[in-house]
Every structure is written in structure tokens, then in C-alpha cells.
Design a protein around this motif. Sequence first.
Motif, mmCIF file in Angstrom:
data_model
loop_
_atom_site.group_PDB
_atom_site.id
_atom_site.type_symbol
_atom_site.label_atom_id
_atom_site.label_comp_id
_atom_site.label_asym_id
_atom_site.label_seq_id
_atom_site.Cartn_x
_atom_site.Cartn_y
_atom_site.Cartn_z
ATOM 1 N N GLY A 1 10.169 -1.531 -51.455
ATOM 2 C CA GLY A 1 9.100 -2.251 -51.410
ATOM 3 C C GLY A 1 7.756 -1.518 -51.203
ATOM 4 O O GLY A 1 6.932 -1.514 -51.484
ATOM 5 N N ASP A 2 8.049 -0.901 -49.891
ATOM 6 C CA ASP A 2 6.977 -0.287 -49.253
ATOM 7 C C ASP A 2 6.318 1.180 -50.246
ATOM 8 O O ASP A 2 5.385 1.284 -50.481
ATOM 9 C CB ASP A 2 7.297 0.507 -47.845
ATOM 10 N N LEU A 3 7.576 1.733 -50.928
ATOM 11 C CA LEU A 3 7.411 3.001 -51.589
ATOM 12 C C LEU A 3 6.310 2.339 -52.955
ATOM 13 O O LEU A 3 5.411 2.842 -53.533
ATOM 14 C CB LEU A 3 8.390 3.777 -51.932
ATOM 15 N N LYS A 4 6.746 1.351 -53.581
ATOM 16 C CA LYS A 4 6.336 0.673 -54.600
ATOM 17 C C LYS A 4 4.918 0.241 -54.308
ATOM 18 O O LYS A 4 3.773 0.647 -55.108
ATOM 19 C CB LYS A 4 6.949 -0.452 -55.091
ATOM 20 N N LEU A 5 4.451 -0.319 -53.094
ATOM 21 C CA LEU A 5 3.103 -0.797 -52.852
ATOM 22 C C LEU A 5 2.177 0.508 -52.829
ATOM 23 O O LEU A 5 1.166 0.502 -52.936
ATOM 24 C CB LEU A 5 3.095 -1.680 -51.362
ATOM 25 N N LEU A 6 2.921 1.437 -51.847
ATOM 26 C CA LEU A 6 2.241 2.757 -51.586
ATOM 27 C C LEU A 6 1.649 3.385 -53.001
ATOM 28 O O LEU A 6 0.408 3.826 -53.278
ATOM 29 C CB LEU A 6 2.940 3.707 -50.878
ATOM 30 N N LEU A 7 2.619 3.703 -53.921
ATOM 31 C CA LEU A 7 2.367 4.272 -55.099
ATOM 32 C C LEU A 7 1.579 3.339 -56.051
ATOM 33 O O LEU A 7 0.677 4.008 -56.720
ATOM 34 C CB LEU A 7 3.692 4.576 -55.816
ATOM 35 N N SER A 8 1.787 2.075 -56.121
ATOM 36 C CA SER A 8 0.979 1.317 -56.820
ATOM 37 C C SER A 8 -0.623 1.226 -56.449
ATOM 38 O O SER A 8 -1.527 1.363 -57.296
ATOM 39 C CB SER A 8 1.599 -0.085 -57.101
ATOM 40 N N THR A 9 -0.828 1.447 -55.205
ATOM 41 C CA THR A 9 -2.247 1.277 -54.604
ATOM 42 C C THR A 9 -2.790 2.558 -54.778
ATOM 43 O O THR A 9 -4.004 2.541 -55.268
ATOM 44 C CB THR A 9 -1.822 1.018 -52.936
ATOM 45 N N TYR A 10 -2.278 3.709 -54.626
ATOM 46 C CA TYR A 10 -2.730 5.084 -55.085
ATOM 47 C C TYR A 10 -2.953 5.064 -56.246
ATOM 48 O O TYR A 10 -4.013 5.543 -56.837
ATOM 49 C CB TYR A 10 -1.511 5.999 -54.894
ATOM 50 N N SER A 11 -2.090 4.718 -57.436
ATOM 51 C CA SER A 11 -2.394 4.704 -58.817
ATOM 52 C C SER A 11 -3.639 3.674 -59.227
ATOM 53 O O SER A 11 -4.557 4.325 -59.901
ATOM 54 C CB SER A 11 -1.218 4.137 -59.563
ATOM 55 N N HIS A 12 -3.835 2.722 -58.561
ATOM 56 C CA HIS A 12 -4.768 1.906 -58.876
ATOM 57 C C HIS A 12 -6.152 2.575 -58.301
ATOM 58 O O HIS A 12 -7.179 2.448 -59.014
ATOM 59 C CB HIS A 12 -4.788 0.584 -58.006
ATOM 60 N N ILE A 13 -6.078 3.258 -57.095
ATOM 61 C CA ILE A 13 -7.266 3.875 -56.492
ATOM 62 C C ILE A 13 -7.600 5.101 -57.648
ATOM 63 O O ILE A 13 -8.794 5.436 -57.924
ATOM 64 C CB ILE A 13 -7.085 4.166 -55.301
ATOM 65 N N GLN A 14 -6.763 5.707 -58.043
ATOM 66 C CA GLN A 14 -7.041 6.697 -59.107
ATOM 67 C C GLN A 14 -7.544 6.354 -60.357
ATOM 68 O O GLN A 14 -8.406 6.859 -60.968
ATOM 69 C CB GLN A 14 -5.735 7.702 -59.084
ATOM 70 N N MET A 15 -7.214 5.314 -60.962
ATOM 71 C CA MET A 15 -7.633 4.582 -62.124
ATOM 72 C C MET A 15 -9.064 4.297 -61.812
ATOM 73 O O MET A 15 -9.699 4.594 -62.762
ATOM 74 C CB MET A 15 -6.728 3.639 -62.546
#
Length: 154
Positions: free
Chosen positions: A81-95
Motif C-alpha cells: 500500500g505504501d509503495l503504491k501510494l508513493l509510486l502513484s504520487t510520483y507518477s501524478h507529479i510527473q504527469m
Amino acid sequence: SSGINAEVREAVVSTQSTGTLCTARDKEAKAVRTLEKTKCKEGSKKADQVAADLAAKQAELARKTGEITALMQQFHSQKLGDLKLLLSTYSHIQMMSHARALEFYTRSYQDMVDINVGEYVETVMNETMPLSISQSTPALATPNQSIDQLNVTK
């Protein structure tokens, strides 16, 4: 995230202090051996008592195994769950960053397309060379003309 990890750490420490899974397995194996020896040497009453002891140790082993399995599942679930949140936040910021860059490049491209070269040159010429100066300036000599020829033509 750190709360769950602290809970897992506490549970592991408490499991170690009350006896580890390996210790429970060792106790269960020792009880099985004792039961087998008792059945061979002594009567059924002693064997029944050892069998009850074995059942208790097997129940303890099953309980500890269940606790550790639950802790492992909880830990891995939280980790994922933590990894999913981290990666989705990173992807959103990059987008978002790339979307802003694309908007900037689109505006820049439109501004370049909208430039009228002829109009720009005319504006620059009018601002740098007013009409009165360009009309009063004498013609310049070309390499094949002499200064006398220029005066004659005037």
C-alpha cells in the motif's frame, strides 16, 4: 506506515520473548518423541497425559504460526500500500509537470507560427529609418561607379 511497522516490530519482539515459532516446533517435536517412548514403555494413562500435552503443544504451535502469518500478511499489505501510494504520487507529479511543459511548448509554437515576417520587417524598418532620412540620403556608389558619375546623374 511507521505505525504499522512499529506494531509489527512490537509483535515480533513479544513473540520472541514468549517463545519463537522454532521453539514451539521444538517443543512439539519433543512431545511427539516423548509420546512415542511413553506408549512403548508405560501404560495408557501416562500415554494419555503425554498425548494431551502433545495436543496442547500442537495448538500452541498452530497459534504462533497463525500469529506470525497474520503479521507477515499485515506487513506485506502495508508495504505494498505504501509503495503504491508513493509510486502513484510520483507518477501524478510527473504527469502534471509534463502537462505544464506541453502547454508551454504549445503556446511557444503558436506564438512562432503567428509571427508575420513581412510585417515585422516593415515595422523594424519604419522604426529605425524614418521616411525623411531615407529620402534625403544620397545614393551610394557601387564598385563600378565613380563619385563623378553619381554627381552627374543628379
